[in-house]
Motif scaffolding. Structure first.
Motif, mmCIF file in Angstrom:
data_model
loop_
_atom_site.group_PDB
_atom_site.id
_atom_site.type_symbol
_atom_site.label_atom_id
_atom_site.label_comp_id
_atom_site.label_asym_id
_atom_site.label_seq_id
_atom_site.Cartn_x
_atom_site.Cartn_y
_atom_site.Cartn_z
ATOM 1 N N ALA A 4 0.449 -1.499 -0.158
ATOM 2 C CA ALA A 4 -0.444 0.296 -0.023
ATOM 3 C C ALA A 4 0.844 1.663 -0.031
ATOM 4 C CB ALA A 4 -0.534 -0.158 1.609
ATOM 5 N N VAL A 5 1.792 1.163 1.170
ATOM 6 C CA VAL A 5 2.996 2.658 0.954
ATOM 7 C C VAL A 5 3.688 2.467 -0.619
ATOM 8 C CG1 VAL A 5 5.082 3.245 1.945
ATOM 9 C CG2 VAL A 5 3.352 1.977 3.218
ATOM 10 N N VAL A 6 4.063 1.491 -0.956
ATOM 11 C CA VAL A 6 4.536 1.565 -2.972
ATOM 12 C C VAL A 6 3.543 2.414 -3.612
ATOM 13 C CG1 VAL A 6 5.576 0.120 -4.576
ATOM 14 C CG2 VAL A 6 6.873 -0.129 -2.194
ATOM 15 N N GLU A 7 2.343 1.765 -4.102
ATOM 16 C CA GLU A 7 1.162 2.299 -4.554
ATOM 17 C C GLU A 7 1.049 3.424 -4.520
ATOM 18 O OE1 GLU A 7 -0.551 -2.578 -5.604
ATOM 19 O OE2 GLU A 7 -2.178 -0.630 -4.208
ATOM 20 N N GLY A 8 0.943 3.774 -2.572
ATOM 21 C CA GLY A 8 0.450 5.016 -2.381
ATOM 22 C C GLY A 8 1.565 6.688 -3.263
ATOM 23 N N MET A 9 2.916 5.763 -3.384
ATOM 24 C CA MET A 9 3.944 6.854 -4.359
ATOM 25 C C MET A 9 3.631 7.118 -5.551
ATOM 26 S SD MET A 9 7.105 5.204 -1.166
ATOM 27 C CE MET A 9 8.106 6.099 -3.243
ATOM 28 N N GLY A 10 2.495 5.848 -6.180
ATOM 29 C CA GLY A 10 2.248 6.327 -7.473
ATOM 30 C C GLY A 10 3.192 5.589 -8.306
ATOM 31 N N PHE A 11 4.093 4.779 -8.102
ATOM 32 C CA PHE A 11 3.983 3.476 -8.175
ATOM 33 C C PHE A 11 3.476 2.563 -8.345
ATOM 34 C CE2 PHE A 11 8.174 4.012 -5.734
ATOM 35 C CZ PHE A 11 8.630 5.520 -7.004
#
Length: 178
Positions: A24-31
Motif C-alpha cells: 500500500a505504501v509503494v502504491e501510494g507513492m504512485g508506483f
C-alpha cells in the motif's frame, strides 16, 4: 523501469511490517506493478524514470509517515541483480546450500580495506567476496553459528546495508522478470 527494494531489519523483533502495508505504501507513492516478495521487506515495482537515490529516500520517508517504521531502503534494477547472479563467486554453494550464501547490499561500494582487516584477524570458515556495492558471504555453518558478524563490526564495516540469502536474491530477480 522496474526496481527491487529491500528494507533493512523488517519483521525482526518489534520491527513488524505486513506485506499488504508495504504494498500500500509503494502504491501510494504512485508506483505500479507492485509485488511483495516473502515477508522480509522485499518489494518490486515499476517506477517510471525515478532515480534510485530518490526512490530510496522517498520510500523511507513514506514508510515512516504511513507506519512509523524507520528502515533503510536499498534498490537495485534487473540488470544489477542479473550481473550479481552472473558473477556469483560461490556457484557450487549457491546450488548446494543457497540459504547459507548471503548478499549484503550497500549504498556505496564496499570498503575492501575493511574486508582485508577482517581476513587478517578472523580465521573462521566463512569466505567473503566484494562485488562493487555488494558483499557476498558464504556461511558454511550458517549465520546463527558464525562469529564473523561481531568481527566485521570491530573492523568498522558498519555502513548501512541489508542482507538477503541467495534464494531471496533469485526470487527478486525472477519477480523483476515477471
Amino acid at each position: 523501469m522496474k526496481w527491487a527494494a529491500m528494507l533493512r531489519g523488517i519483521n525482526l523483533g518489534k520491527r513488524q511490517l505486513k506485506s499488504a502495508e508495504l504494498k500500500a505504501v509503494v502504491e501510494g507513492m504512485g508506483f505500479t506493478e507492485v509485488k511483495t516478495i516473502l515477508a522480509s521487506g522485499n518489494v518490486v515495482f515499476e517506477a517510471g524514470d525515478a532515480k534510485p537515490e530518490a526512490i530510496e529516500r522517498d520510500l523511507h520517508a513514506a514508510l515512516e509517515k504511513a507506519t512509523g517504521l524507520k528502515s533503510e531502503v536499498f534498490v537495485r534494477d534487473r540488470a544489477e541483480l542479473a550481473e550479481l547472479v552472473e558473477n556469483n563467486p560461490f556457484p557450487a554453494e549457491a546450488r548446494e546450500r543457497p540459504s547459507f550464501l548471503v548478499v549484503s547490499f550497500h549504498r556505496e561500494p564496499v570498503d575492501k580495506a575493511a574486508i582485508e582487516r577482517v581476513a587478517h584477524c578472523y580465521d573462521g570458515p566463512e569466505r567473503m567476496v566484494v562485488i562493487d556495492r555488494e558483499l557476498v558471504t558464504d556461511f558454511p555453518d550458517g549465520q546463527g553459528r558464525s562469529n564473523l558478524i561481531p568481527v566485521m563490526q570491530k573492523a568498522k564495516l558498519s555502513q548501512a546495508n541489508t542482507g538477503r540469502n541467495w534464494n531471496t536474491v533469485l526470487k527478486l530477480l525472477a519477480a523483476l522478470d515477471g
